[in-house]
Design a protein around this motif. Sequence first.
Motif, PDB file in Angstrom:
ATOM      1  N   ARG A   1      18.826 -24.605  -9.236  1.00  0.00           N
ATOM      2  CA  ARG A   1      18.708 -23.211  -8.806  1.00  0.00           C
ATOM      3  C   ARG A   1      18.389 -23.135  -7.322  1.00  0.00           C
ATOM      4  O   ARG A   1      17.777 -24.049  -6.760  1.00  0.00           O
TER       5      ARG A   1
ATOM      6  N   ASP B   1      26.486 -19.546  -7.328  1.00  0.00           N
ATOM      7  CA  ASP B   1      27.243 -18.495  -8.011  1.00  0.00           C
ATOM      8  C   ASP B   1      26.821 -17.085  -7.615  1.00  0.00           C
ATOM      9  O   ASP B   1      27.024 -16.141  -8.378  1.00  0.00           O
TER      10      ASP B   1
ATOM     11  N   VAL C   1      27.654 -24.903  -3.095  1.00  0.00           N
ATOM     12  CA  VAL C   1      28.172 -23.584  -3.460  1.00  0.00           C
ATOM     13  C   VAL C   1      27.364 -23.050  -4.634  1.00  0.00           C
ATOM     14  O   VAL C   1      27.199 -23.749  -5.644  1.00  0.00           O
TER      15      VAL C   1
ATOM     16  N   ARG D   1      27.924 -29.343   1.895  1.00  0.00           N
ATOM     17  CA  ARG D   1      28.345 -28.040   1.351  1.00  0.00           C
ATOM     18  C   ARG D   1      27.871 -27.879  -0.085  1.00  0.00           C
ATOM     19  O   ARG D   1      28.168 -28.696  -0.944  1.00  0.00           O
TER      20      ARG D   1
ATOM     21  N   VAL E   1      24.495 -30.059  -8.797  1.00  0.00           N
ATOM     22  CA  VAL E   1      25.114 -29.039  -9.642  1.00  0.00           C
ATOM     23  C   VAL E   1      24.179 -28.734 -10.809  1.00  0.00           C
ATOM     24  O   VAL E   1      23.694 -29.650 -11.482  1.00  0.00           O
ATOM     25  N   GLY E   2      23.935 -27.435 -11.015  1.00  0.00           N
ATOM     26  CA  GLY E   2      23.052 -27.006 -12.089  1.00  0.00           C
ATOM     27  C   GLY E   2      21.676 -26.593 -11.583  1.00  0.00           C
ATOM     28  O   GLY E   2      20.954 -25.869 -12.265  1.00  0.00           O
TER      29      GLY E   2
ATOM     30  N   THR F   1      22.782 -20.396  -9.160  1.00  0.00           N
ATOM     31  CA  THR F   1      22.906 -21.760  -9.665  1.00  0.00           C
ATOM     32  C   THR F   1      23.912 -22.498  -8.784  1.00  0.00           C
ATOM     33  O   THR F   1      24.959 -21.940  -8.437  1.00  0.00           O
ATOM     34  N   VAL F   2      23.598 -23.731  -8.430  1.00  0.00           N
ATOM     35  CA  VAL F   2      24.542 -24.556  -7.684  1.00  0.00           C
ATOM     36  C   VAL F   2      25.700 -24.909  -8.627  1.00  0.00           C
ATOM     37  O   VAL F   2      25.482 -25.509  -9.684  1.00  0.00           O
ATOM     38  N   VAL F   3      26.927 -24.494  -8.265  1.00  0.00           N
ATOM     39  CA  VAL F   3      28.084 -24.784  -9.120  1.00  0.00           C
ATOM     40  C   VAL F   3      28.960 -25.885  -8.533  1.00  0.00           C
ATOM     41  O   VAL F   3      29.835 -26.418  -9.214  1.00  0.00           O
ATOM     42  N   SER F   4      28.738 -26.241  -7.277  1.00  0.00           N
ATOM     43  CA  SER F   4      29.559 -27.268  -6.633  1.00  0.00           C
ATOM     44  C   SER F   4      28.770 -27.845  -5.469  1.00  0.00           C
ATOM     45  O   SER F   4      28.042 -27.125  -4.785  1.00  0.00           O
TER      46      SER F   4
ATOM     47  N   LYS G   1      29.330 -30.854  -2.273  1.00  0.00           N
ATOM     48  CA  LYS G   1      30.094 -31.920  -1.628  1.00  0.00           C
ATOM     49  C   LYS G   1      29.495 -32.136  -0.250  1.00  0.00           C
ATOM     50  O   LYS G   1      29.651 -31.285   0.635  1.00  0.00           O
TER      51      LYS G   1
END
Lengths: 360, 360
Positions: A315, A269, A267, A265, A312-313, A257-260, A262
């Motif tokens: 997949r 999990d 990120v 970039r 964010v959130g 899952t995309v947690v960040s 920017k």
Amino acid sequence: MKNAIPTPALLVDLPAMERNINRMAEHFAARPCKLRPHFKAHKTPEIARRQLAAGSCIGLTCATVAEAEVVSLLTDDVLVANEIVDIDQCERLARLAVRVKVRVAVDSQAGVSRVAEAAVVNGVTIGMLVDLDVGQHRCGVSPGAEALALARLVDAASGVALHGVMGYGGHLQPVRNRGERESRTREAMIPLIATAELLRSSGLPCEVVSGGGTGTYDIDGDLPGITEVQAGSYVLMDSDYGELDLPFEQALSVLGTVVSRKGERCVTDCGHKTMTMDHGLPLVKGLPGASVAALNDEHAIVTVPLDCELVVGDRLELLPSHIDPTINLHDAIFAMDGDSLVSVWPIVARGYADERAALD
Amino acid sequence: MKNAIPTPALLVDLPAMERNINRMAEHFAARPCKLRPHFKAHKTPEIARRQLAAGSCIGLTCATVAEAEVVSLLTDDVLVANEIVDIDQCERLARLAVRVKVRVAVDSQAGVSRVAEAAVVNGVTIGMLVDLDVGQHRCGVSPGAEALALARLVDAASGVALHGVMGYGGHLQPVRNRGERESRTREAMIPLIATAELLRSSGLPCEVVSGGGTGTYDIDGDLPGITEVQAGSYVLMDSDYGELDLPFEQALSVLGTVVSRKGERCVTDCGHKTMTMDHGLPLVKGLPGASVAALNDEHAIVTVPLDCELVVGDRLELLPSHIDPTINLHDAIFAMDGDSLVSVWPIVARGYADERAALD
């Protein structure tokens, strides 16, 4: 629904896996050499069951006694293609031999006597393959005289029976160029076959000549004298084997899952506690222009095009570079058909526990 | 007896670990800044219990919701120092907040709303720390205006409460030179402290300023304004942190059995399925002149002096280069006092299972 699976999660593309299993089974169907799939690659009983059901298999290969304990519930012909010398493990191996045919690799006098002792105590016979160093320079004795001397020791010992020789060319599996892989594999395996002939001409039994892997399955498998191939990774593949010209598809991924996010970039999990980096960084599945910049303990840092719409959130799936140690990190595989979850298969015999150890 | 432990096995040197725990507790005892040990380093409840019992701790840190579920049984003050956005995980986090104080890092609007939604549904309040990128360039918003904007969002949302800020300087932990580590840590953490002051002067609450790790615990911990340090590795250490000038001892090792020996080449049964290589190869414990040449899936290849008396069946201990992902590979730690086995501690919340996932 793929989006409902909690992350990080290990996914298998079930139709691709089935095609891989069937392609390998078909390859060996018309050949005298047979397949003995390596359980260490996936540690997943349901996958092993499907490999056996597809045919051309004469049993399973494994690397540890814990794996052998599982494998013995799936087949009655088990090869531990590894040296087993720990006294506790020799005892467990002997107990398995009460139920099924067990063979184990050996490359030392101490190895012969430790396994033999456990076999005698349990009233069983354990088959032995003299392990030859075919150029990987890890375990194994030298082909020829040294192998013959150890084979005589095995043949003379109680509790064990000489069944043949094995040699794993781990260094040959990833050779990118097909011609070079062929010529180096032949060069490495001919001394193994010659040693088998030396044993026979010396009056010793040698029914098994075992070797090979996913990278060389169709080279070893066509060398006259090789009786079985120990390939494992073909069933799910990884991005490292994907560099070769093999007829197998990438069927394994790690869902994150995309947690960040920017800029470029992104990120997720799924870090290197969910997939290993020993064969390089993973690839990004189905997202052109994206690449993995780093794996940290808990995070994958993925570089994406600026206009990529991931938020964010969302997949994201990554293709691991090395199947065996990656699967070893997980407790379950989610078997998918496209976006649909078909089943969840337990992964077993992973990690190293031993709460059975007595306190002193 | 160490020789009776089945291999491969993870060992802890109990007296050395106790000294590490006490040294860290003593360091923070007389300081306003407190310790919040990171559970992700060892995932071992018995170790966390001893860290809490030694004092100077105001709770525990963890990286995943699965870890938080365990940690909530050990302390009533839990920080998940990581972005949690998966809907299933937000729900589990909210259920924990029924029993204990839960804080979580956040760096996005989506992160605020997903956690807030689960909190509202469960009728709880979850504390939030705005995660700042202090130079590691992984997760986190920029210090200053961007952080203030997100803090206002948190403060305005239902179900969550703004508790402060955090920033992890992962890139600073391994800096070898003490002077450089000090100056770069100060440079990185001052914007974190300044952002905390900006929040307060903007009328927002900011009681927590969390950061730090094993490499910088005594630098962060002495910066006025930092309220807690999230160090983890100090408790057992690894060969990578061993390169720094830290007052902590190597207390973790992997015990293997020699399965093959040929001249200078000695092969043991503990490969990179038992310890990771992401921070380099492990060191050999207590055997001068020996070094690890390679880790394969199931084997460590150790180069030993020709006159070294190690034979097949002997034991050998290696010191892992990175504690967190290495412990993540094991189910249990054998707690040793010299050659005596004192206890076997389960390792929990490792791997990634989820057989709870509904089949569709």
